[in-house]
Design a protein around this motif. Structure first.
Motif, short mmCIF file in Angstrom:
data_model
loop_
_atom_site.label_atom_id
_atom_site.label_comp_id
_atom_site.label_asym_id
_atom_site.label_seq_id
_atom_site.Cartn_x
_atom_site.Cartn_y
_atom_site.Cartn_z
N ASN A 1 -5.71 -4.55 8.75
CA ASN A 1 -4.57 -4.24 7.89
C ASN A 1 -4.41 -2.74 7.72
OD1 ASN A 1 -3.68 -6.81 7.46
ND2 ASN A 1 -4.68 -7.06 5.46
N ALA A 2 -5.53 -2.04 7.56
CA ALA A 2 -5.46 -0.58 7.39
C ALA A 2 -4.81 0.07 8.60
CB ALA A 2 -6.86 -0.03 7.16
N ILE A 3 -5.19 -0.37 9.80
CA ILE A 3 -4.60 0.18 11.03
C ILE A 3 -3.11 -0.18 11.12
CG2 ILE A 3 -4.66 0.08 13.55
CD1 ILE A 3 -7.70 -0.38 13.31
N LYS A 4 -2.80 -1.42 10.76
CA LYS A 4 -1.42 -1.89 10.88
C LYS A 4 -0.47 -1.08 10.00
CE LYS A 4 -0.92 -6.31 10.40
NZ LYS A 4 -0.71 -7.63 9.76
N PHE A 5 -0.93 -0.70 8.79
CA PHE A 5 -0.05 -0.03 7.85
C PHE A 5 -0.28 1.48 7.78
CE2 PHE A 5 -0.24 -4.45 6.31
CZ PHE A 5 1.11 -4.74 6.36
N CYS A 6 -0.85 2.02 8.85
CA CYS A 6 -1.02 3.48 8.95
C CYS A 6 -0.06 4.04 10.01
CB CYS A 6 -2.46 3.84 9.34
SG CYS A 6 -3.56 3.99 7.93
N HIS A 7 0.49 5.23 9.72
CA HIS A 7 1.29 5.94 10.71
C HIS A 7 0.35 6.72 11.62
CE1 HIS A 7 5.15 5.03 8.88
NE2 HIS A 7 4.65 5.38 7.67
#
Length: 588
Positions: A490-496
């Motif tokens: 999730n952290a990777i998914k919602f990071c630019h």
């Protein structure tokens, strides 16, 4: 018959007649222990009137006839006294045995038989004569062996009855003091009078003061009943209460004072009031209960509900109030039953909670089926079509190479989704066991970072870690792996691009290990945070339009709870999100 009345004879006949009328009143209006008082007074009246007429008689034949009548009262009086004391002491069960009934009735009946046939055997009276030495003639008796045996029986029943009364009243509360004193004093007077007669301590040579003494005793008991409210302040419903010990019972008098209660009622009172309940009003014992007070004030039977707090907890009670109005002197009473509904209400609340949880599970099930029908079916069909076109030479290798990254993402998404659904579904099965054991969290976190390093590099995201040298936890290794994997994904998914993800792990205290996953991504809106904490599934797309189902966070919350840990979350839109995992170090 001719009678020459004197003051002793007139007194006995007059008092005996009054006692007779009172006995008829009691026998026609009362029940229970009070009825035995009526029978006791009836026996005393027969003895007294007969003895009064005997004192007024002038012939021996007339005296013999009257003494035969007197003994109907004399033989039944100790019998009735004993039964009165037996009932008053709550020992009625003793009478259920046939042998006990025979034991106390055979002596009075045999005594009457010996007396009425005395002229044939002289076992009861050796002889009877007239004593004319006083101001009026009196019967002079010469006792036989049967007379002394009956006297012994007479004293035995009186003694046992008095013992039962003393034992009963010695355990009673101070509110009974007047009643007890009246009854016990009345019980001793016949003893004194009869002992004086047997020791020849008499006002006249052959005058027996025992019937006078029993009249005084009966009068004092009568006063105790109708003046000091003996049966208004005795446990009138005790036997019924004992049969229903699971419910609390209280008996109130006409002033709403507690006159009897059972041990179950003490559960709903303060511990400091234990042993100090009798004599207090119900409002003192259960203060601030307006509904109960209103029922008692209106004097209406019915049901209400109370919430009672004690040092042991709070009780939800249903109260059933019954007024016993018999329209008789000093016989009003109120019986209150307290039924504990706490467990029933808790079970009802639990059922509601379970219904709510079941509804959520049904909604989640529908959501999972929807995901499987659309999110899984779509990517798999895409892969199938591309492979089919490759097989049929419809697309060239260059075109396949162009589509490969998109297909890889779809397959990766599909694999992660299937893994979440599989593990969550297994955990929901009845009988599914959690394999908790000691595991190395440092190795687990390092492995997950390596697993996600490529997807992070594709988005130019930096992952750093700060892990203690040794991190041993007590948990299901596979479940913890799924939790860390979902949160890191999730952290990777919602990071630019150029965002930063930091993972740290250390011993929080002697009981828990803390794993913190912090990112500088887009963050989560406050309304979505509230929905997540309520257990709702929240789905949104990532910064590069990555798909999301919302199942991942739900799985994390469920797995952490099953392992005795928890998750806390802080997030701010545009600044990032922090997840803090608390995992047990040992079995708690």
């Amino acid at each position: 018959m001719a009678f020459d009345f004197n003051v002793y004879a007139l007194t006995l006949v007059f008092l005996g007649s009054i006692t007779l009328l009172l006995s008829f009143y009691i026998l026609s209006n009362e029940t229970g222990a009070v009825r035995w008082v009526g029978l006791l007074m009836l026996s005393n009246s027969i003895w007294s009137i007969g003895y009064g007429l005997e004192l007024a008689s002038t012939s021996l034949l007339q005296m013999k006839l009257l003494i035969n009548i007197e003994y109907l009262g004399i033989t039944s009086l100790p019998f009735n006294w004993f039964l009165f004391c037996l009932v008053l002491a709550g020992k009625e069960k003793w009478l259920r045995k046939t042998s006990n009934k025979v034991l106390i009735t055979v002596v009075p009946l045999f005594t009457l038989l010996l007396l009425w046939t005395n002229s044939h055997h002289h076992l009861y009276y050796r002889n009877l004569g007239i004593d004319s030495s006083g101001s009026f003639p009196m019967l002079k008796i010469y006792p036989g062996i049967a007379y002394y045996l009956f006297t012994f029986y007479f004293y035995i029943l009186l003694a046992i009855g008095n013992y039962l009364l003393i034992k009963k009243f010695s355990k009673s509360d101070a509110v009974y003091r007047k009643q007890n004193r009246a009854v016990l004093t009345g019980a001793l007077i016949p003893w004194i009078a009869n002992f004086a007669y047997m020791l020849h301590l008499r006002p006249l040579n052959n005058l027996d003061m025992t019937p006078y003494a029993f009249m005084i005793a009966n009068t004092m008991i009568f006063v105790a009943i109708y003046r000091f409210e003996l049966f208004d302040t005795l446990p009138v419903a005790r036997e019924k209460v004992l049969e229903l010990m699971r419910d609390g019972f209280v008996v109130l008098d006409h002033q709403n004072r507690i006159i009897d209660y059972n041990s179950a009622f003490q559960t709903y009172t303060s511990a400091s009031q234990s042993g100090k309940i009798i004599g207090k009003t119900i409002n003192e014992i259960l203060p601030e209960q307006e509904e109960l007070a209103l029922f008692l004030e209106r004097h209406v039977s019915g049901k209400t509900e109370l919430l009672v707090g004690t040092p042991e907890g709070i009780y939800d009670l249903e109260v059933d109030i019954t007024f016993l109005n018999e329209n008789k002197l000093n016989r009003n009473a109120t019986i209150i039953k307290f039924q504990d509904l706490t467990n029933l209400r808790q079970q009802a609340l639990k059922s509601q909670q379970q219904a709510g949880e079941l509804q959520k599970l049904n909604q989640l099930k529908d959501r999972v089926f929807s995901i499987m029908a659309h999110d899984l079916r779509g990517p798999l069909l895409n892969v199938t079509e591309v492979l089919k076109m490759m097989s049929d030479d419809i697309i060239s290798p260059e075109e396949f190479k162009f589509l490969a990254p998109k297909l890889t993402k779809d397959i990766s998404y599909t694999a992660d989704l299937l893994e979440n659904i599989l593990h969550w579904s297994r955990s929901q099965l009845k009988g599914y066991s959690i394999n908790r054991d000691y595991c190395d969290l440092k190795a687990l976190v390092s492995s997950e970072i390596n697993y996600h390093m490529k997807s992070a590099a594709d988005k130019e995201i930096t992952i750093t870690q700060s892990l203690d040298g040794e991190l041993t936890a007590f948990a299901d290794l596979l479940m913890m792996q799924m939790v860390v994997r979902n949160l890191l994904s999730n952290a990777i998914k919602f990071c630019h691009s150029n965002c930063h993800i930091d993972i740290s792990a250390s011993y929080l205290d002697s009981n828990f290990i803390s794993i913190i996953i912090r990112d500088t991504g887009v963050g989560i809106a406050e309304e979505n945070i509230k929905r997540i904490f309520k257990g709702e599934n929240v789905s949104s797309r990532g910064t590069k339009n990555e798909k999301g189902t919302g199942i991942g966070l739900m799985v994390c919350w469920d797995f952490m709870e099953r392992n005795g840990g928890n998750i806390t979350m802080q997030s701010e839109v545009g600044k990032g999100t922090t997840f803090d995992l608390k995992i047990p170090r040992a079995q708690l």
